[in-house]
Design an enzyme around this catalytic site. Sequence first.
Site, PDB file in Angstrom:
ATOM      1  N   PHE A 150       0.911  -1.166   0.157  1.00 15.57           N
ATOM      2  CA  PHE A 150      -0.038   0.050  -0.056  1.00 15.57           C
ATOM      3  C   PHE A 150       0.834   1.100  -0.059  1.00 15.57           C
ATOM      4  CE2 PHE A 150       0.839  -0.106   4.505  1.00 15.57           C
ATOM      5  CZ  PHE A 150       0.971   1.166   4.727  1.00 15.57           C
ATOM      6  N   SER A 227       5.240  -7.172   3.356  1.00 16.26           N
ATOM      7  CA  SER A 227       5.711  -7.404   4.575  1.00 16.26           C
ATOM      8  C   SER A 227       6.450  -8.917   4.635  1.00 16.26           C
ATOM      9  CB  SER A 227       4.477  -7.550   5.510  1.00 16.26           C
ATOM     10  OG  SER A 227       3.519  -8.343   5.126  1.00 16.26           O
ATOM     11  N   CYS A 282       9.729   1.645   3.620  1.00 15.29           N
ATOM     12  CA  CYS A 282      10.617   0.472   4.034  1.00 15.29           C
ATOM     13  C   CYS A 282      11.953   0.612   4.021  1.00 15.29           C
ATOM     14  CB  CYS A 282      10.440  -0.625   2.772  1.00 15.29           C
ATOM     15  SG  CYS A 282      11.240   0.029   1.510  1.00 15.29           S
ATOM     16  N   GLU A 383       9.066  -4.851  13.159  1.00 11.06           N
ATOM     17  CA  GLU A 383       8.777  -3.668  12.266  1.00 11.06           C
ATOM     18  C   GLU A 383       7.312  -2.989  12.778  1.00 11.06           C
ATOM     19  OE1 GLU A 383       7.439  -4.497   8.129  1.00 11.06           O
ATOM     20  OE2 GLU A 383       8.380  -2.634   7.583  1.00 11.06           O
TER      21      GLU A 383
HETATM   22  P1  NAD Z   1       1.262  -6.581   2.837  1.00 10.25           P
HETATM   23  O1  NAD Z   1       2.254  -7.830   3.027  1.00 10.25           O
HETATM   24  O2  NAD Z   1       0.173  -6.745   3.819  1.00 10.25           O
HETATM   25  O3  NAD Z   1       0.627  -6.761   1.382  1.00 10.25           O
HETATM   26  C1  NAD Z   1       1.402  -6.727   0.355  1.00 10.25           C
HETATM   27  C2  NAD Z   1       0.654  -7.468  -0.723  1.00 10.25           C
HETATM   28  O4  NAD Z   1       0.320  -8.670  -0.508  1.00 10.25           O
HETATM   29  C3  NAD Z   1      -0.723  -6.801  -1.053  1.00 10.25           C
HETATM   30  O5  NAD Z   1      -0.849  -6.602  -2.284  1.00 10.25           O
HETATM   31  C4  NAD Z   1      -1.718  -7.741  -0.483  1.00 10.25           C
HETATM   32  O6  NAD Z   1      -3.082  -7.774  -1.265  1.00 10.25           O
HETATM   33  C5  NAD Z   1      -1.071  -9.112  -0.535  1.00 10.25           C
HETATM   34  N1  NAD Z   1      -1.373 -10.047   0.710  1.00 10.25           N
HETATM   35  C6  NAD Z   1      -1.474  -9.489   1.862  1.00 10.25           C
HETATM   36  N2  NAD Z   1      -1.487 -10.570   2.865  1.00 10.25           N
HETATM   37  C7  NAD Z   1      -1.528 -11.395   1.818  1.00 10.25           C
HETATM   38  C8  NAD Z   1      -1.573 -12.915   2.499  1.00 10.25           C
HETATM   39  N3  NAD Z   1      -1.875 -13.669   3.470  1.00 10.25           N
HETATM   40  N4  NAD Z   1      -1.423 -13.866   1.246  1.00 10.25           N
HETATM   41  C9  NAD Z   1      -1.306 -13.533  -0.057  1.00 10.25           C
HETATM   42  N5  NAD Z   1      -1.206 -12.274  -0.273  1.00 10.25           N
HETATM   43  C10 NAD Z   1      -1.436 -11.379   0.709  1.00 10.25           C
HETATM   44  O7  NAD Z   1       2.092  -5.483   2.794  1.00 10.25           O
HETATM   45  P2  NAD Z   1       1.550  -3.838   3.170  1.00 10.25           P
HETATM   46  O8  NAD Z   1       0.979  -3.597   4.349  1.00 10.25           O
HETATM   47  O9  NAD Z   1       0.705  -3.559   1.955  1.00 10.25           O
HETATM   48  O10 NAD Z   1       2.909  -3.001   2.781  1.00 10.25           O
HETATM   49  C11 NAD Z   1       3.682  -2.682   3.917  1.00 10.25           C
HETATM   50  C12 NAD Z   1       4.923  -3.669   3.825  1.00 10.25           C
HETATM   51  O11 NAD Z   1       5.547  -3.552   3.003  1.00 10.25           O
HETATM   52  C13 NAD Z   1       5.944  -3.221   5.062  1.00 10.25           C
HETATM   53  O12 NAD Z   1       6.275  -4.612   5.809  1.00 10.25           O
HETATM   54  C14 NAD Z   1       7.011  -2.313   4.270  1.00 10.25           C
HETATM   55  O13 NAD Z   1       8.387  -2.532   5.008  1.00 10.25           O
HETATM   56  C15 NAD Z   1       6.831  -3.356   2.939  1.00 10.25           C
HETATM   57  N6  NAD Z   1       7.643  -2.895   1.967  1.00 10.25           N
HETATM   58  C16 NAD Z   1       8.881  -3.235   1.512  1.00 10.25           C
HETATM   59  C17 NAD Z   1       9.513  -2.642   0.557  1.00 10.25           C
HETATM   60  C18 NAD Z   1      10.914  -3.316   0.276  1.00 10.25           C
HETATM   61  O14 NAD Z   1      11.333  -2.563  -0.997  1.00 10.25           O
HETATM   62  N7  NAD Z   1      11.435  -3.987   0.655  1.00 10.25           N
HETATM   63  C19 NAD Z   1       8.992  -1.578  -0.116  1.00 10.25           C
HETATM   64  C20 NAD Z   1       7.590  -1.048   0.258  1.00 10.25           C
HETATM   65  C21 NAD Z   1       6.977  -1.752   1.387  1.00 10.25           C
END
Ligand code: NAD
Length: 490
Positions: A150, A227, A282, A383
């Site tokens: 997001f 995440s 991130c 985190e």
């Molecule tokens: P999230 O893991 O909740 O969601 C990411 C994606 O995964 C979404 O499209 C969601 O629909 C999908 N998803 C969620 N739960 C799922 C599941 N159980 N099974 C399959 N798919 C699932 O992450 P978020 O809250 O949207 O984003 C924040 C996180 O992203 C933070 O942990 C942040 O550190 C990380 N992030 C990392 C980077 C990087 O480059 N390493 C960059 C941006 C964000």
Amino acid sequence: MTRKLRNYINGKWTETTGSLFLDVINPADNKTLAIVPAGSRDDIIDAARAAKNASADWRNMPATQRIQYLFKMKQILETNSDEISAICTAECGKTLQESRAEVVRAIENIEVACGIPKLLQSDFSEDITKGIDEYFIRQPLGIGTCIAPFNFPVMIPFWFMPYAIACGNTYIIKPSEKVPLTMTRIFELLEELNLPAGVLNMVHGGKETVDAILEHPDIPAISFVGSTNVARYVYQTGVAHNKRVQAQGGAKNPVVIMPDADVDTTVRIVTDSAFGCAGQRCLAASIVITVGKESEKFADKIVSSAKSRITGNGMDKGVEMGPVISKESRISIEKLIQKGIDDGATILLDGRNIKVEGSGEGNFVGPTVLGGLSTDSEVFKTEIFGPVLIIINVETLEDAIDLINDNRYGNSACIFTASGSAARKFRHDVMAGNIGVNIGIAAPMAFFPFSGWKESFFGDLHGQSLHAIEFYTQTKVVIERWHDEWTRKF
Ligand code: NAD
């Protein structure tokens, strides 16, 4: 009437085949902006069919022609940057300035991908043995996908998609269900490109959609950002289905401040790093490690600087920090702050219960700073993904590096110092993939890979640049002999 979002499949706006929808909420006031499909396996099956059908013509189009679409794509994003940024701020909460900055980062990736005719070039060895030559060519994999988080609704799909399509792949983007409006608007604008139907598709949804991608036999490549727990799941499940997966995960980024660092500049940059985008980056600084007694002076100054930041609706002028993404996120952040206090931390600045004028219902957490937290506390290792900074003090640079290397994450680590030798040691010894020296957010430019390590990344090739190109192509080696007696007629 509430707007109902649709998928974009095979060059058309398409209703989901599913029946469940989720609310898309403005985090600044918790009002519903639209409803988005919760996801359906059949939507992915339809998108994969369209992407597969478009594949042969697209990969056979010369790269020099494919990039003409990318030049136009760049122009469309540039021309419409203000509108895209406003939508991003409305659904994601960050300030307009922060939204504009991510549009710029997206565009930079398109620019790099425009160099694909050169970047796809390979090696050629003449006479590996007498009369025999050997070379390799890079060919697209077929269909690529991006599953996005997001926190950067514009930028993150552009770490992958421009490279994938420039290389001759077709593509499916699955935006985060929390912020689907921004990519929907981008797709509406990109219709002007007149890309062949099926080259670029967008499917909304959550877990069911992700699982359908992970299991679909015609989708060979997945770029995930989110995440750590979900990144690990996506990586392991995708690999078990014989796919190529790059999965970027969460982070807990340390910043080391040496006693010789310039005070004012360091405090300004570190505060920006910790509280920009409400700490939901991130690469955000989440732990400051001051080195030596002399460095303790930085803590008070960081607290004063954090206190002076203006929290409010990201749309409003002068606001420096918007809300966090959801009510659940605010509650989880506040619980972790309390857990830190229960574990013995001193609360140097408390952002809980902050009142923001005119936005009574928003998910606001003000800048928060915890001091004296034990490094054994779960809060030190978890985190938080919100505007919470932990400050601790250690005796030596070696102690700081040991602490960093104990961290399960390895997205980024930064040092502030005037000493070249301290910086060099830090760069060499620290186990993290993006290093900043007197930099608060060590975000690689589009022509470098976004290099997370440890539990911040699962896979081997990262997003952006040459890594993305390698990820979205497979090499074919050709060993070639031409017999004079067969072919030479004169
Ligand atoms: P999230 O893991 O909740 O969601 C990411 C994606 O995964 C979404 O499209 C969601 O629909 C999908 N998803 C969620 N739960 C799922 C599941 N159980 N099974 C399959 N798919 C699932 O992450 P978020 O809250 O949207 O984003 C924040 C996180 O992203 C933070 O942990 C942040 O550190 C990380 N992030 C990392 C980077 C990087 O480059 N390493 C960059 C941006 C964000």
